[in-house]
Design a protein around this motif. Structure first.
Motif, PDB file in Angstrom:
ATOM      1  N   UNK A 134       0.814  -1.215   0.000  1.00  0.00           N
ATOM      2  CA  UNK A 134       0.000   0.000   0.000  1.00  0.00           C
ATOM      3  C   UNK A 134       0.849   1.268   0.000  1.00  0.00           C
ATOM      4  N   UNK A 135       2.125   1.180   0.406  1.00  0.00           N
ATOM      5  CA  UNK A 135       2.981   2.374   0.427  1.00  0.00           C
ATOM      6  C   UNK A 135       3.611   2.673  -0.932  1.00  0.00           C
ATOM      7  N   UNK A 136       3.567   1.722  -1.857  1.00  0.00           N
ATOM      8  CA  UNK A 136       4.302   1.879  -3.118  1.00  0.00           C
ATOM      9  C   UNK A 136       3.857   3.080  -3.959  1.00  0.00           C
ATOM     10  N   UNK A 137       2.558   3.373  -4.068  1.00  0.00           N
ATOM     11  CA  UNK A 137       2.171   4.543  -4.878  1.00  0.00           C
ATOM     12  C   UNK A 137       2.777   5.856  -4.396  1.00  0.00           C
ATOM     13  N   UNK A 138       3.117   5.937  -3.117  1.00  0.00           N
ATOM     14  CA  UNK A 138       3.700   7.175  -2.585  1.00  0.00           C
ATOM     15  C   UNK A 138       5.212   7.217  -2.761  1.00  0.00           C
ATOM     16  N   UNK A 139       5.800   6.181  -3.365  1.00  0.00           N
ATOM     17  CA  UNK A 139       7.250   6.111  -3.516  1.00  0.00           C
ATOM     18  C   UNK A 139       7.660   5.907  -4.973  1.00  0.00           C
ATOM     19  N   UNK A 142      11.222   6.352  -6.122  1.00  0.00           N
ATOM     20  CA  UNK A 142      12.235   5.512  -5.494  1.00  0.00           C
ATOM     21  C   UNK A 142      12.135   4.040  -5.887  1.00  0.00           C
ATOM     22  N   UNK A 143      11.066   3.652  -6.587  1.00  0.00           N
ATOM     23  CA  UNK A 143      10.805   2.236  -6.820  1.00  0.00           C
ATOM     24  C   UNK A 143      11.938   1.530  -7.563  1.00  0.00           C
ATOM     25  N   UNK A 144      12.521   2.193  -8.546  1.00  0.00           N
ATOM     26  CA  UNK A 144      13.553   1.536  -9.361  1.00  0.00           C
ATOM     27  C   UNK A 144      14.797   1.178  -8.555  1.00  0.00           C
ATOM     28  N   UNK A 145      15.019   1.868  -7.457  1.00  0.00           N
ATOM     29  CA  UNK A 145      16.220   1.625  -6.654  1.00  0.00           C
ATOM     30  C   UNK A 145      15.963   0.735  -5.446  1.00  0.00           C
ATOM     31  N   UNK A 146      14.726   0.337  -5.223  1.00  0.00           N
ATOM     32  CA  UNK A 146      14.393  -0.440  -4.030  1.00  0.00           C
ATOM     33  C   UNK A 146      14.853  -1.892  -4.167  1.00  0.00           C
ATOM     34  N   UNK A 147      15.424  -2.474  -3.102  1.00  0.00           N
ATOM     35  CA  UNK A 147      15.885  -3.863  -3.159  1.00  0.00           C
ATOM     36  C   UNK A 147      14.829  -4.882  -2.731  1.00  0.00           C
TER      37      UNK A 147
END
Length: 202
Positions: A134-139, A142-147
């Motif tokens: 649920x937090x992904x739309x607010x990030x 940053x998504x491409x760099x998340x591990x």
């Protein structure tokens, strides 16, 4: 017990506890599980602070902490407490469960309690995963760099191969465990939950 611990690299019987089907009384409650998790992960705390974190009153939190203490999962931290604040700390670094603890197999009298305990843990893991999604739309930036990842690998394994997989994953994860009283020195370190599940198709 030594035979049981061979399948759990990183398990230290002086710091960790392995619950059996008959040894989880007092823990089959979602709030108590959460309180114990917080004390194990973050170190000693008070009922007031823990209540704030879990969204409960100090009175409710105090009651469940006393139950955890009654069953030996936590103790009062007398070095930190005073007349106003009662501090609690976890007795063990981690709490695990197994049906394979020697001398305490599941019975018709204990299996239902064990199932409730496992169900509570699975539900908590599921909620954590959904909360993160649920937090992904607010990030977006940053998504491409998340591990982080949510993966599912269908495998065909013998029981022995399954034990090897579980042992290898546990060994890897426990290398990164740290004492809650020793904060990470890395500025970008964040709390994460390593969720690993291995079970046969129904």
């Amino acid at each position: 017990m030594d035979e049981e611990m061979d399948g759990f690299p990183g398990f230290d019987p002086t710091r960790d506890v392995m619950l059996s089907p008959s040894a989880m009384r007092g823990l089959v409650n979602p709030l108590r599980l959460r309180l114990l998790e917080l004390l194990q992960a973050d170190g000693p705390s008070t009922a007031t602070e823990l209540g704030r974190r879990v969204g409960q009153s100090t009175g409710v939190t105090s009651y469940h902490l006393r139950v955890l203490a009654q069953h030996g999962f936590i103790v009062e931290d007398e070095e930190r407490g005073d007349d106003r604040d009662r501090w609690w700390r976890a007795v063990h670094r981690s709490t695990s469960f197994s049906f394979r603890v020697p001398g305490d197999p599941a019975t018709t009298d204990t299996v239902d309690q064990a199932v409730q305990f496992i169900r509570l843990n699975v539900e908590a893991s599921h909620r954590r995963a959904l909360d993160w999604v649920d937090t992904l739309p607010s990030q977006v930036d940053e998504l491409a760099a998340m591990p982080w990842t949510v993966s599912d690998w269908p495998l065909t394994l013998t029981h022995e191969q399954a034990r090897t997989v579980v042992s290898a994953v546990r060994d890897l994860v426990t290398r990164f465990q740290r004492d809650p009283d020793t904060p990470s020195s890395d500025a970008d370190a964040v709390r994460v939950h390593a969720q690993f599940q291995l079970f046969p198709e129904g």
